[in-house]
Design an enzyme around this catalytic site. Structure first.
Site, PDB file in Angstrom:
ATOM      1  N   CYS A   2      31.936  33.268  48.302  1.00 18.39           N
ATOM      2  CA  CYS A   2      31.134  33.556  49.337  1.00 18.39           C
ATOM      3  C   CYS A   2      30.324  32.607  49.967  1.00 18.39           C
ATOM      4  CB  CYS A   2      29.865  34.612  48.786  1.00 18.39           C
ATOM      5  SG  CYS A   2      30.366  36.228  48.127  1.00 18.39           S
TER       6      CYS A   2
HETATM    7  N1  LIG Z   1      32.234  38.244  44.787  1.00 18.06           N
HETATM    8  C1  LIG Z   1      31.078  38.389  45.366  1.00 18.06           C
HETATM    9  O1  LIG Z   1      30.153  38.132  44.651  1.00 18.06           O
HETATM   10  C2  LIG Z   1      31.139  38.870  46.564  1.00 18.06           C
HETATM   11  C3  LIG Z   1      29.640  39.173  46.985  1.00 18.06           C
HETATM   12  C4  LIG Z   1      29.733  39.925  48.488  1.00 18.06           C
HETATM   13  C5  LIG Z   1      30.903  40.159  49.296  1.00 18.06           C
HETATM   14  N2  LIG Z   1      31.929  39.708  48.959  1.00 18.06           N
HETATM   15  C6  LIG Z   1      33.138  39.749  49.927  1.00 18.06           C
HETATM   16  O2  LIG Z   1      33.795  40.997  49.288  1.00 18.06           O
HETATM   17  C7  LIG Z   1      35.193  40.740  49.551  1.00 18.06           C
HETATM   18  C8  LIG Z   1      36.050  41.084  48.391  1.00 18.06           C
HETATM   19  O3  LIG Z   1      35.561  40.166  47.212  1.00 18.06           O
HETATM   20  P1  LIG Z   1      35.826  40.057  45.937  1.00 18.06           P
HETATM   21  O4  LIG Z   1      35.224  39.029  45.164  1.00 18.06           O
HETATM   22  O5  LIG Z   1      35.723  41.453  45.269  1.00 18.06           O
HETATM   23  O6  LIG Z   1      37.383  39.618  45.870  1.00 18.06           O
HETATM   24  P2  LIG Z   1      38.304  39.898  44.499  1.00 18.06           P
HETATM   25  O7  LIG Z   1      39.379  38.981  44.720  1.00 18.06           O
HETATM   26  O8  LIG Z   1      37.702  39.869  43.215  1.00 18.06           O
HETATM   27  O9  LIG Z   1      39.011  41.308  44.770  1.00 18.06           O
HETATM   28  C9  LIG Z   1      39.914  41.502  45.962  1.00 18.06           C
HETATM   29  C10 LIG Z   1      40.809  42.451  45.286  1.00 18.06           C
HETATM   30  O10 LIG Z   1      41.768  42.903  46.463  1.00 18.06           O
HETATM   31  C11 LIG Z   1      43.128  42.920  46.138  1.00 18.06           C
HETATM   32  N3  LIG Z   1      43.898  43.051  47.269  1.00 18.06           N
HETATM   33  C12 LIG Z   1      44.245  42.004  48.054  1.00 18.06           C
HETATM   34  N4  LIG Z   1      44.954  42.398  49.174  1.00 18.06           N
HETATM   35  C13 LIG Z   1      44.819  43.477  49.048  1.00 18.06           C
HETATM   36  C14 LIG Z   1      45.726  44.528  49.884  1.00 18.06           C
HETATM   37  N5  LIG Z   1      46.380  44.200  51.103  1.00 18.06           N
HETATM   38  N6  LIG Z   1      45.588  45.807  49.579  1.00 18.06           N
HETATM   39  C15 LIG Z   1      45.106  46.150  48.253  1.00 18.06           C
HETATM   40  N7  LIG Z   1      44.318  45.215  47.460  1.00 18.06           N
HETATM   41  C16 LIG Z   1      44.385  44.204  47.943  1.00 18.06           C
HETATM   42  C17 LIG Z   1      43.170  41.851  45.143  1.00 18.06           C
HETATM   43  O11 LIG Z   1      44.299  42.297  44.249  1.00 18.06           O
HETATM   44  C18 LIG Z   1      42.001  41.857  44.340  1.00 18.06           C
HETATM   45  O12 LIG Z   1      41.950  42.649  43.549  1.00 18.06           O
HETATM   46  C19 LIG Z   1      35.401  39.541  50.178  1.00 18.06           C
HETATM   47  O13 LIG Z   1      35.298  39.356  51.553  1.00 18.06           O
HETATM   48  C20 LIG Z   1      34.081  38.711  49.693  1.00 18.06           C
HETATM   49  O14 LIG Z   1      33.503  37.655  50.400  1.00 18.06           O
HETATM   50  C21 LIG Z   1      32.121  38.899  47.629  1.00 18.06           C
END
Ligand SMILES: NC(=O)c1ccc[n+]([C@@H]2O[C@H](COP(=O)([O-])OP(=O)(O)OC[C@H]3O[C@@H](n4cnc5c(N)ncnc54)[C@H](O)[C@@H]3O)[C@@H](O)[C@H]2O)c1
Length: 432
Positions: free
Chosen positions: A271
């Site tokens: 992030c």
């Molecule tokens: N990790 C954090 O602390 C956090 C906090 C707030 C916001 N975010 C935001 O949330 C979003 C997700 O982050 P995250 O940390 O959960 O990511 P992550 O990589 O842990 O998880 C994302 C998931 O999406 C899947 N994926 C990718 N493309 C796909 C598709 N086309 N169809 C279905 N699944 C698909 C991946 O396989 C993965 O399991 C990002 O935009 C991030 O900036 C993350």
């Protein structure tokens, strides 16, 4: 759409979450705990198998929490996007990385929206949760979904709601972190708000998707800029020979108008190092040059090099060079208590040290192995005597599991970038 609101209130709506990572899996579980039937969709087969087998891969979730919902028939996972047709609500939680050029990479959002488009039907609610630049929902998601001939606000609902989860935080989780929601129309906002109200303690509706997108970027830019500021103060204090940690401890006794941020080896995670550049890119596209974001980015990105300088100086004082030195790193996750190494500054520090010819090893109770294309390394257990046998120990992530008194007592030299050894003194302890 009235029918969907009713189904949501009666918790009969069938919920879907696309992207089952750090954000999507906890959200899917919250919906399931509220009594909804939830289908998680992910392209990663290993995650699908783990969920259906009741195994957690997210640090804050125990296997039991997943098993409970899977066994109750409220949570299931699949890689088959055709299930979207049977869903009433769809939350998109896919990654939003940066390209090497620091431009937004919306590939994952576009791919997920393309799958939704194939199965979109009247009466559905689609909510984007991935962090992204203001305008994404309206300019990228809306046209793709309306290409079906269905109209947002009329035939289906579309909203943006930023995810604010803080992995490893024992006090705040999806349920008790207030949720901001902005819809394409006021009807969209109402329906999306109704969904979150079933499982999240406080929901804050805002006037548009753009405002909701900007809220998240303000929050993360605030953190990035303040960390950049305190990192620069640390560099200044280093030049002035003042203990920055003591300064922060004293400054934070002010009961108003000050909030402590702490210096460190740089920014990490999915992030804070990334999101502000989504905003910066969008601002530049609109002829506005954002200065704070770029400056904070430069300072934060310079920290791994500064840490290496500190290590070099410290070894030099013991008549040793970095080349050939046995350096043991404590903690490679981007912050304490998590197993996430994405963007971790520890990897940058390790890379620079490797390039200079140091012999690296590491320990991290959360990260058993580093698998980068430039480095394959397995974590070492901290057995008695090991720290005494290396030239330098570097604390890059202050996991609670490390015994800092033992480290101070046994390592010949410690470079502590997190003030994890506070209270321990000695000429062999060098702080950032
Ligand atoms: N990790 C954090 O602390 C956090 C906090 C707030 C916001 N975010 C935001 O949330 C979003 C997700 O982050 P995250 O940390 O959960 O990511 P992550 O990589 O842990 O998880 C994302 C998931 O999406 C899947 N994926 C990718 N493309 C796909 C598709 N086309 N169809 C279905 N699944 C698909 C991946 O396989 C993965 O399991 C990002 O935009 C991030 O900036 C993350």
């Amino acid at each position: 759409m009235r029918e969907l609101s009713e189904r949501i209130r009666r918790r009969e709506a069938r919920c879907g979450v696309i992207g089952l990572g750090y954000v999507g899996l906890p959200l899917a579980l919250e919906f399931a705990r509220a009594g909804f039937h939830v289908t998680g969709i992910d392209v990663d087969g290993a995650k699908i198998d783990a969920i259906n087998g009741g195994r957690s891969y997210v640090v804050d979730l125990e296997d039991r929490e997943i098993t409970e919902q899977v066994d109750a028939g409220r949570l299931t996972a699949t890689s088959d996007f055709a299930v979207i047709r049977s869903l009433d609500t769809i939350n998109i939680c896919v990654p939003t990385p940066l390209r090497k050029t620091k431009d937004p990479d919306l590939t994952f959002i576009v791919a997920a929206v393309e799958e939704i488009r194939k199965y979109l039907r009247p009466g559905q609610l689609v909510i984007l949760e991935s962090t992204t630049y203001p305008g994404t929902t309206e300019e990228v998601v809306l046209p793709a979904l309306e290409a079906t001939g269905l109209k947002a606000g009329q035939d289906f609902c579309l909203a943006f709601s930023p995810e604010r989860i803080d992995p490893g935080n024992p006090h705040f989780s999806t349920r008790n972190i207030p949720k901001v929601v902005g819809g394409m129309t006021s009807r969209c906002t109402q329906v999306a708000t109704a969904l979150y109200e079933q499982c999240i303690e406080r929901v804050i509706p805002v006037s548009s998707t753009r405002v909701a997108e900007m809220v998240k970027l303000l929050e993360n830019t605030f953190r990035s800029v303040n960390i950049g500021l305190v990192n620069e103060v640390a560099l200044m204090c280093n030049a002035l020979r003042i203990d920055v940690w003591e300064v922060i401890e004293a400054a934070k006794t002010k009961p108003f108008g000050f909030m402590p941020f702490y210096p460190g080896p740089g920014l990490g995670g999915h992030c804070i190092p990334i999101d502000p550049f989504y905003l910066s890119w969008k601002a530049k596209m609109n002829g506005f040059e954002p200065r704070f974001i770029e400056l904070a980015g430069h300072i934060n990105e310079s920290m791994p090099r500064f840490v290496v300088e500190k290590i070099t100086e410290a070894l030099n004082c013991q008549c040793k060079s970095v080349r050939g030195a046995r350096i043991h790193v404590l903690g490679v996750a981007y912050k304490a208590g998590v197993n996430d190494v994405r963007e971790s500054p520890a990897l940058n520090v390790i890379k620079i040290l490797c390039d200079k010819g140091a012999l690296l090893s590491y320990s991290d109770p959360y990260v058993p192995a580093i698998r980068e294309d430039w480095l394959w390394l397995d974590a070492l257990p901290l057995t008695n005597g090991y720290l005494g046998s290396v030239d330098c120990v570097v604390v890059l992530t202050d996991h609670r599991e490390f015994d800092y008194a033992h480290i101070a007592a046994t390592a010949p030299l410690v470079v502590d970038t997190r003030n994890a050894l506070r209270g321990q003194e000695g000429a062999h302890i060098v702080r950032l």
